[in-house]
Design a protein around this motif. Structure first.
Motif, short mmCIF file in Angstrom:
data_model
loop_
_atom_site.label_atom_id
_atom_site.label_comp_id
_atom_site.label_asym_id
_atom_site.label_seq_id
_atom_site.Cartn_x
_atom_site.Cartn_y
_atom_site.Cartn_z
N GLN A 74 2.79 2.02 12.55
CA GLN A 74 1.98 1.28 13.52
C GLN A 74 2.17 -0.23 13.45
O GLN A 74 1.69 -0.95 14.32
CB GLN A 74 0.49 1.60 13.29
CG GLN A 74 0.13 3.04 13.54
CD GLN A 74 0.36 3.46 14.98
OE1 GLN A 74 0.18 2.66 15.90
NE2 GLN A 74 0.81 4.70 15.18
N GLU A 112 1.75 6.01 7.90
CA GLU A 112 1.35 5.82 9.32
C GLU A 112 1.13 4.34 9.62
O GLU A 112 1.47 3.85 10.69
CB GLU A 112 0.07 6.61 9.60
CG GLU A 112 -0.42 6.51 11.04
CD GLU A 112 0.57 7.10 12.03
OE1 GLU A 112 0.54 6.67 13.20
OE2 GLU A 112 1.41 7.96 11.64
N ALA A 113 0.58 3.62 8.65
CA ALA A 113 0.36 2.18 8.84
C ALA A 113 1.69 1.46 9.03
O ALA A 113 1.81 0.52 9.83
CB ALA A 113 -0.39 1.60 7.65
N GLU A 149 0.83 -1.22 0.00
CA GLU A 149 0.00 0.00 0.00
C GLU A 149 0.86 1.26 0.00
O GLU A 149 0.56 2.24 -0.68
CB GLU A 149 -0.91 -0.03 1.24
CG GLU A 149 -1.73 1.23 1.45
CD GLU A 149 -2.74 1.47 0.33
OE1 GLU A 149 -3.21 2.62 0.19
OE2 GLU A 149 -3.07 0.52 -0.44
N SER A 201 7.95 8.25 5.02
CA SER A 201 7.29 9.12 4.04
C SER A 201 8.29 9.74 3.08
O SER A 201 7.91 10.27 2.04
CB SER A 201 6.52 10.24 4.76
OG SER A 201 7.43 11.01 5.53
N ARG A 234 -2.74 12.33 0.79
CA ARG A 234 -3.45 11.72 1.94
C ARG A 234 -3.23 10.21 1.97
O ARG A 234 -3.01 9.62 3.04
CB ARG A 234 -4.95 12.04 1.84
CG ARG A 234 -5.29 13.47 2.21
CD ARG A 234 -6.79 13.64 2.39
NE ARG A 234 -7.53 13.35 1.19
CZ ARG A 234 -7.75 14.27 0.23
NH1 ARG A 234 -7.29 15.49 0.34
NH2 ARG A 234 -8.46 13.94 -0.83
N ARG A 235 -3.30 9.53 0.86
CA ARG A 235 -3.10 8.07 0.81
C ARG A 235 -1.69 7.72 1.23
O ARG A 235 -1.46 6.74 1.96
CB ARG A 235 -3.37 7.57 -0.60
CG ARG A 235 -3.29 6.05 -0.72
CD ARG A 235 -3.73 5.61 -2.10
NE ARG A 235 -3.70 4.16 -2.21
CZ ARG A 235 -4.01 3.48 -3.32
NH1 ARG A 235 -4.39 4.15 -4.43
NH2 ARG A 235 -3.96 2.17 -3.33
N HIS A 236 -0.73 8.55 0.81
CA HIS A 236 0.65 8.28 1.16
C HIS A 236 0.87 8.44 2.67
O HIS A 236 1.55 7.64 3.32
CB HIS A 236 1.57 9.22 0.38
CG HIS A 236 3.02 8.98 0.67
ND1 HIS A 236 3.72 9.68 1.63
CD2 HIS A 236 3.93 8.09 0.12
CE1 HIS A 236 4.95 9.25 1.68
NE2 HIS A 236 5.11 8.27 0.74
N ARG A 237 0.27 9.52 3.21
CA ARG A 237 0.41 9.72 4.67
C ARG A 237 -0.20 8.54 5.44
O ARG A 237 0.37 8.08 6.44
CB ARG A 237 -0.26 11.03 5.08
CG ARG A 237 0.54 12.27 4.70
CD ARG A 237 -0.01 13.48 5.42
NE ARG A 237 -1.39 13.74 5.08
CZ ARG A 237 -1.78 14.50 4.05
NH1 ARG A 237 -0.89 15.07 3.26
NH2 ARG A 237 -3.06 14.71 3.81
N LYS A 238 -1.36 8.06 5.01
CA LYS A 238 -2.04 6.94 5.69
C LYS A 238 -1.18 5.68 5.60
O LYS A 238 -1.03 4.93 6.59
CB LYS A 238 -3.39 6.70 5.05
CG LYS A 238 -4.19 5.61 5.74
CD LYS A 238 -5.57 5.48 5.09
CE LYS A 238 -6.37 4.37 5.78
NZ LYS A 238 -7.70 4.20 5.15
N ALA A 239 -0.63 5.40 4.45
CA ALA A 239 0.21 4.22 4.28
C ALA A 239 1.46 4.31 5.14
O ALA A 239 1.92 3.34 5.74
CB ALA A 239 0.57 4.04 2.81
#
Length: 809
Positions: A408, A404-405, A321, A445, A397-402
């Motif tokens: 985590q 962060e995943a 992702e 990132s 936004r998708r890059h930031r979410k990925a």
């Protein structure tokens, strides 16, 4: 009336305020081993005695007839008729006449053995000498009893022709009107306690036996054997119940010592708990078998084993992702510059200006024109820029979410990474791999798309492999720690189980001990209460027997326990106290003392025997003691049937001098072992003889004759009526106490005849005119001088007495 032993014990226990559990165990022990074991197993205790239950004296038996044939010195059948009921009977005859054979036959029939047999059965000459040499077959003994509560009954003992052992006899018991039964009389225990038959040889053994045997012979008469046995049974049952706790204590100390060498926090905790004499069993059980709250190295291992990271599938998915997000972000171009944004803003304002001013030249450059065509081109360009801007925002936004995943996926390094409790070689790999991952996830990132997925997977693989190695080491160490602890855990669990069971058994033992102590105290109290009357009666009898002896009994006490049981007999000799009676007495005095000790027990109210048989009790006694013995037995004969076999005519002469002369039977021996028993004057005959002597006395005034003779004649008639009344009613099963009360309540001669004849009395009197005349003499003549012919009165009374003695008249 007599209390049963369990009732006496129960009353004493209640009075002593003994705990209910202990009371139940005492009563169960009295009932026997099975009852006590049932209570110990948790079953119901025996029912407690009902205090409202009527107390009754034991049914008694009187002797009526003895028939012997083929036994010892008796060949052809010999019959001895004994007057049942209270009274003294003397069976006299020289040595060798057959008296002892009759006595032993009676003892054998009623007890199944004789003391002489038990002593001499091993002698070869005795094994064949118990049969009569002249007529030894058939060999049998028959005893007729008047048994209170049952009536007339017959005991028959017979030996088969081939029998060699005197104990090989068959025994039957038959109540009149009922089938004959092959059984004993159920008197075994009573014979041991009260033994109603005593020979001269047995009399001598009373004081020459072991001290413990004399102690026991007296103690048995107290009817406390069952209680003594109960005390012993309670002790026997308590002893093994105490052993498990003792063994558990030894196991506790041994295990605690071993745990001192075990390097384990659980072992140290167990050692602390086991250091107490009464350990906390719940805590020990939790430590051994419950969920373990580990500490120290094992806890560290468990924390290491609890560390988790994401699975490879999850990491691969997140990495993919992130790569997709990065590629998408790259595809929408670089980030717009600030100048481009200002330009777009300026163009928007120019469109607003054109809207307001219309077509005009450009106010900025002054050369171009702001017209409709310009406006159309400008608005199209601005629209295209907005679409690009939206796509760029979505990609960001998708890059930031990925990204962060990715951060985590693993999370921060756990604090257990810094542990120093256990040494694990792979721990540094995990620390390095986790640090590398943290560094990567922090910069996820900014990494280039081409490197992202490979780098994430590589660092995850390094972390996963390091963690697996680290946890494998921890697992091995934990297994080693557990393996080292498991045997101790099992032993602790077993010790807890043993302690739990032992404590329960020890609690039962404590209750048994309390019951034993209470029972023993009750036994001592009852022994004192029951032995004192025997001691007092012994002293009284000795006082009668000792006559001119200078020995006075001072104290008789049952002392000691176990193998030290004895009877302490203290005497005063010529006013000097402190002597042992046995050491200062002659043989005659010893015999008298033995009788004094024996008679109170043999005539106890608890005895089922209402008879007492003595064989040659006067040997070695001087004449004064013979008179004393006759007086003692006469007193007993007021409530007991007393039968004395004697070859010594001194006793028969002393008995004849008694105020109430006894029944005297003479025994003589004929040819071929023929033994003949004949009666001397009966009481009725003696009274008639006395009346006739007064009547024939020439020197006696007639007025005295008229006052004396009616009373003697009344005694003759009432003696005949009493003997027949007792004989018939005892044979019917009535109780002697009831007969005596009825006789005493009936004051007049007629009333006493009514007891015997009932409604038949008037008809019986009318059969002979002498009978009413005799009653007139008995009633009026005893209160005032009689009138009429004295000789005729004598003949009338004689006829009535003889008619009463003959049941068929």
């Amino acid at each position: 009336m007599i209390k049963k032993l369990d009732e006496s014990v129960f009353d004493a226990l209640l009075e002593a305020d003994v705990e209910d559990d202990a009371v139940d165990m005492v009563l169960a022990a009295l009932a026997g081993e099975a009852a006590l074991d049932a209570v110990l197993a948790g079953e119901a205790a025996p029912p407690r005695p009902d205090a409202k239950t009527a107390r009754v004296a034991p049914h008694g038996a009187f002797l009526s007839r003895l028939t012997v044939r083929g036994f010892r010195g008796i060949g052809r059948p010999t019959v001895v008729n004994l007057p049942p009921g209270p009274g003294l009977t003397v069976i006299a005859g020289r040595n060798g006449s057959g008296k002892s054979s009759l006595s032993e036959a009676l003892e054998c029939a009623l007890t199944g053995t004789t003391n002489r047999w038990d002593r001499e059965l091993g002698h070869a000459e005795f094994r064949t000498g118990w049969r009569n040499l002249h007529q030894g077959d058939p060999c049998e003994i028959t005893v007729t009893l008047h048994h209170e509560g049952e009536g007339s009954a017959t005991v028959r003992v017979a030996w088969p022709s081939h029998a060699l052992n005197p104990k090989d006899a068959s025994r039957t018991y038959q109540v009149a009107g009922q089938p004959r039964e092959a059984t004993d009389l159920g008197w075994t225990a009573a014979v041991q306690s009260f033994r109603p038959m005593l020979s001269y040889e047995d009399l001598g053994l009373l004081l020459t036996a072991k001290p413990s045997e004399l102690h026991d012979s007296i103690a048995r008469a107290l009817d406390l054997d069952a209680l003594t046995s109960a005390v012993g049974l309670l002790r026997d049952r308590a002893a093994p119940l105490k052993l498990p706790l003792k063994q558990a204590g030894q196991d506790r100390r041994a295990l605690r010592s071993e745990l001192a060498d075990v390097d384990d926090d659980r072992a140290r905790a167990a050692q602390r708990l086991l250091g107490r004499a009464s350990p906390d069993l719940a805590a020990l059980e939790q430590l051994a078998t419950g969920p373990t709250v580990a500490s120290g190295p094992l806890q560290t291992c468990q924390r290491i084993l609890a560390v988790e990271i994401a699975t490879l599938e999850t990491v691969e998915s997140v990495a993919r992702e992130l790569d997709v997000a990065r590629e998408e972000l790259a595809g929408v171009g670089e980030q717009r510059s600030r100048a481009a944004a200002l330009r777009d803003q300026l163009l928007l304002e120019a469109i607003d200006y054109h809207q307001a001013a219309g077509d005009t030249e450009c106010p900025v450059c002054g050369t171009g024109s702001l017209d409709g065509d310009w406006r159309r081109r400008t608005e199209a360009a601005l629209a295209e820029n907005d679409l690009l801007l939206d796509a760029r925002g979505e990609a960001e936004r998708r890059h930031r979410k990925a990204a962060e995943a990715v951060r985590q996926l693993i999370g921060a390094a756990p604090t257990i990474l810094g542990q120093t409790d256990v040494s694990l070689s792979s721990q540094h790999r995990v620390i390095e791999a986790w640090g590398a991952w943290d560094a990567m996830s922090a910069n996820s990132s900014s990494d280039t798309p081409a490197e992202a997925q490979d780098q994430i997977l590589a660092r995850y693989q390094a972390l996963a492999e390091g963690l697996a190695a680290w946890q494998k080491e921890a697992q091995s160490l934990a297994a080693a720690l557990t393996e080292r602890w498991s045997p101790y855990a099992l032993r602790i669990a077993q010790l807890v189980a043993d302690f739990t069971s032992a404590l329960a058994q020890n609690e039962q033992a404590a209750t048994l001990d309390a019951a034993r102590v209470a029972a023993d105290e009750v036994a001592q109290r009852l022994r004192t209460d029951r032995v004192n009357p025997i001691v007092d009666r012994t002293k009284q009898i000795w006082q009668q027997l000792r006559q001119e002896s200078n020995v006075r009994l001072e104290e008789i006490e049952l002392t000691g326990r176990g193998n030290r049981r004895t009877v302490d007999i203290k005497a005063v000799v010529d006013d000097a106290a402190g002597s042992s009676a046995l050491s200062v007495m002659s043989q005659g005095e010893l015999n008298s003392l033995a009788l004094a000790l024996y008679l109170p027990r043999a005539t106890s109210e608890d005895s089922p025997f209402r008879f007492l048989v003595l064989d040659d009790p006067v040997q070695a006694m001087d004449p004064t003691k013979v008179d004393g013995l006759a007086a003692v037995l006469a007193d007993l004969a007021e409530t007991r049937q007393v039968v004395v076999f004697s070859h010594d005519d001194r006793f028969a002469q002393a008995a004849r001098r008694l105020p109430s002369p006894p029944t005297i039977l003479s025994v003589r021996r004929g040819r071929q072992s023929e033994v003949i028993v004949q009666a001397e004057l009966r009481p009725v005959e003696r009274h008639l003889k006395d009346a006739h002597a007064v009547l024939q006395e020439p020197n006696l005034e007639e007025t005295i004759q008229r006052r004396v003779i009616p009373g003697i004649l009344r005694q003759a008639i009432e003696a005949a009526a009493w003997r027949r009344y007792v004989d018939e009613r005892l044979a019917a099963g009535d109780r002697l106490d009831d007969l005596e009360r009825a006789w005493e309540d009936a004051q007049r001669t007629r009333a006493r005849l009514e007891l015997l004849l009932g409604p038949r009395l008037d008809g019986w009197l009318r059969r002979d005119e002498r009978r009413p005349r005799a009653l007139v003499v008995c009633n009026k003549g005893t209160h005032q001088p009689m009138t009429g012919d004295l000789g005729e009165a004598y003949e009338d009374a004689k006829a009535v007495s003889l008619a009463l003695e003959n049941k068929h008249r």
